[in-house]
Each structure stands twice: as C-alpha cells, then as structure tokens.
Design a protein around this motif. Structure first.
Motif, PDB file in Angstrom:
ATOM      1  N   HIS A   1      -7.212  -6.855   2.662  1.00 32.81           N
ATOM      2  CA  HIS A   1      -7.778  -6.577   3.975  1.00 32.81           C
ATOM      3  C   HIS A   1      -8.281  -5.138   4.078  1.00 32.81           C
ATOM      4  N   GLU A   2      -7.611  -4.222   3.382  1.00 32.37           N
ATOM      5  CA  GLU A   2      -8.025  -2.811   3.348  1.00 32.37           C
ATOM      6  C   GLU A   2      -8.023  -2.356   1.887  1.00 32.37           C
ATOM      7  N   PRO A   3      -9.060  -2.706   1.115  1.00 31.84           N
ATOM      8  CA  PRO A   3      -9.018  -2.488  -0.336  1.00 31.84           C
ATOM      9  C   PRO A   3      -9.380  -1.070  -0.794  1.00 31.84           C
ATOM     10  N   ARG A   4      -9.902  -0.230   0.081  1.00 37.85           N
ATOM     11  CA  ARG A   4     -10.525   1.016  -0.357  1.00 37.85           C
ATOM     12  C   ARG A   4      -9.570   1.909  -1.141  1.00 37.85           C
ATOM     13  N   ARG A   5      -8.344   2.114  -0.659  1.00 41.08           N
ATOM     14  CA  ARG A   5      -7.427   3.030  -1.336  1.00 41.08           C
ATOM     15  C   ARG A   5      -7.101   2.552  -2.746  1.00 41.08           C
TER      16      ARG A   5
ATOM     17  N   PRO B   1       0.800  -1.231   0.000  1.00 45.59           N
ATOM     18  CA  PRO B   1       0.000   0.000   0.000  1.00 45.59           C
ATOM     19  C   PRO B   1       0.830   1.277   0.000  1.00 45.59           C
TER      20      PRO B   1
ATOM     21  N   GLU C   1      -8.930   0.463  -4.590  1.00 46.87           N
ATOM     22  CA  GLU C   1     -10.155   0.544  -5.393  1.00 46.87           C
ATOM     23  C   GLU C   1     -10.396   1.965  -5.885  1.00 46.87           C
TER      24      GLU C   1
ATOM     25  N   ARG D   1     -11.284 -12.505  -3.746  1.00 49.09           N
ATOM     26  CA  ARG D   1     -11.940 -11.239  -4.085  1.00 49.09           C
ATOM     27  C   ARG D   1     -12.877 -11.509  -5.249  1.00 49.09           C
TER      28      ARG D   1
ATOM     29  N   ALA E   1      -2.236  -7.233   2.208  1.00 50.54           N
ATOM     30  CA  ALA E   1      -2.748  -6.016   2.855  1.00 50.54           C
ATOM     31  C   ALA E   1      -3.780  -5.313   1.981  1.00 50.54           C
TER      32      ALA E   1
END
Length: 282
Positions: free
Chosen positions: A142-146, A112, A148, A189, A139
């Motif tokens: 687990h935290e895909p928002r950034r 990230p 995406e 995913r 990682a």
C-alpha cells in the motif's frame, strides 16, 4: 535474451517417470531439461553440505539459475541471528554463477518499522552475489516507496508472490484446500526494480485457471525482455503435478510476443524404468 522459468522444486513424486527418472540421483539433471531455473526452498530449513551442493553443480548446466532462499534463522530473526550465514555462503560456492540471487523471504510479522534492520543486513552482505527480498506484510504494497528506495539503494530486487488468481474463488481439491490455509493473500505487484526481475506465481490445479491467471504477466515479461532485462518466472500450483510443463507453456506464450527469444531445448528422454524382478522367458 533469456527468459528463465522454473518450479518450487526439482523433484516431486508425481513427476517420477514423467519429467524425472523414477529412481536414481540425477533428477536435477532431468529437471534441467524441462526448466532452466529452480527455487531453492530447502535451504530455508537447513544448510546443505558442500558435497551436496557440488552434486547440484555437476547436474545443472552453466546457464541454469538457482534462486536460493536464505536460512530462516537469518530472515525470521529480524536479522539478529546471522551466525550461520558465513557457512551458508561458503557451501553454495560450487554453484558459481548459477546462483542467480539469494532470496530473503520475510515473515508477515516483518513490517515497515523493521526496514532499518533490513537495510543494515543488505549493506553488510558480500557483493559477490545478487539479492532479492520477498515481503508479506500488506502495508509494504500500500505504501511501497520506502522499501523500493531501500532495495534500489542496495541493488536488490523485490520478489512479488502473485496469489490473486488462486484466491479468486474457493478451493475445489484437497491440495487447493491445503494451500488455501498456508499461502499468503498478497496484493498484486507487477513492477521491476532491477534488470533481473523475479516473479513467483500461484495458479490452480486446473490448467485453464492457471493459464488464465498468468495472462497479465505475459506482456509484462515480454516488455522486460525488450527492455534488456533478464526475468525469471516461477510457476506454482497447489499440487505442482504439471508445473514443469506449465513453465514451458508460459515460456512459449512469451516467445510468441518476442520472436527473438530462443525456444527452450527439447527435454531429453528419460531412461527406461528398471524391471520389477529378474527377467523371464515369457
């Protein structure tokens, strides 16, 4: 409405005489009778010549899809070495619209914290192609928002590699043991970001295991088609011996849920094998 299915290559020794000719240079043409897409993995290791790509174009139908992997010196340098990118983009021009997406497969070391480099890279690329990104640092899942948001802003797709069925139980063959050491253990995913989702799926050497593992994907892909998306689904197995046939089976299973999906054309017959020696009377 089109569902594209394909393999990691269009030529394999175990396919000769079964899916592709045993000899000759028209193997892509024969493969394209079985599948309507292919992963371009060889472009990761070396940029082909313009003549080579022109040969691919001459064998692939107009609606065939190439998902070409970007050169590793670009993707595995955190985009600090893009010196060969212009030449790569030049030589793939003969494929025209058959280039469905250019695919950046990033190493597990790309995390990230490296997203600004990916953002700068994607925003510099010409808009004459579509782009897709595969990440291998857990990682991101687990935290895909950034990621995406970055991909959505640049119109790029996130390519998941579903290895969950493969790693569900220990390997039972030499090919599976080899893949066990080399393939990434990625979280599952199943979301699509664009109208052209791309899925890479790894099954097992046993057909029933491979089919059982893709069951979750059949209704997902069917829903994407109903939504007006145009998905591409790549089938891998450790030995890939039956991969072209498996691709068609996956297509048939999706079509059973989406009757408006046209069937794949029947594969053309292979040319008769050449005799081993001169003809004899007996």
């Amino acid at each position: 409405m089109r569902l594209h299915v394909g393999c990691a290559m269009w030529s394999l020794k175990s396919w000769q005489g079964r899916f592709i000719p045993a000899s000759g240079t028209d193997r892509l043409r024969s493969y394209a009778g079985w599948c309507n897409a292919v992963e371009g993995n060889t472009t990761f290791y070396a940029t082909p010549t313009l003549d080579t790509v022109a040969g691919w174009a001459s064998q692939a139908p107009a609606d065939f899809r190439f998902v070409l992997k970007l050169p590793r010196e670009v993707t595995h340098s955190s985009f600090t070495d893009t010196s060969g990118l212009s030449e790569f983009l030049r030589v793939i021009e003969p494929l025209g619209d058959r280039v469905h997406a250019l695919w950046a497969q990033l190493p597990g070391s790309f995390g990230p914290g490296d997203l600004p480099a990916l953002s700068r890279f994607l925003r510099r690329l010409p808009d004459s192609f579509r782009y897709a990104v595969e990440v291998r640092d857990p990682a991101f899942f687990h935290e895909p928002r950034r990621l995406e948001e970055l991909l959505a802003d640049t119109g790029a797709e996130w390519v998941p590699f579903d290895t969950t069925e493969f790693f569900r139980t220990p390997p039972t063959s030499d090919a599976e043991r080899d893949a066990w050491l080399k393939k990434p253990r990625m979280p599952l995913r199943t979301e699509a970001l664009t109208d052209r989702p791309i899925i890479r799926y790894l099954g097992r050497d046993a057909t029933d295991r491979t089919v059982d593992g893709w069951r979750r994907w059949v209704p997902i892909v069917a829903r994407w088609l109903r939504e007006g998306r145009s998905p591409t689904f790549f089938v891998h197995t450790p030995d890939n011996a039956d991969a072209p046939e498996l691709c068609r089976r996956f297509h048939d299973e999706v079509r059973a849920l989406v009757p408006g999906l046209e069937p794949l054309p029947e594969p053309p017959p292979l040319p008769a094998p050449e005799p081993d020696g001169p003809p004899t009377l007996f």
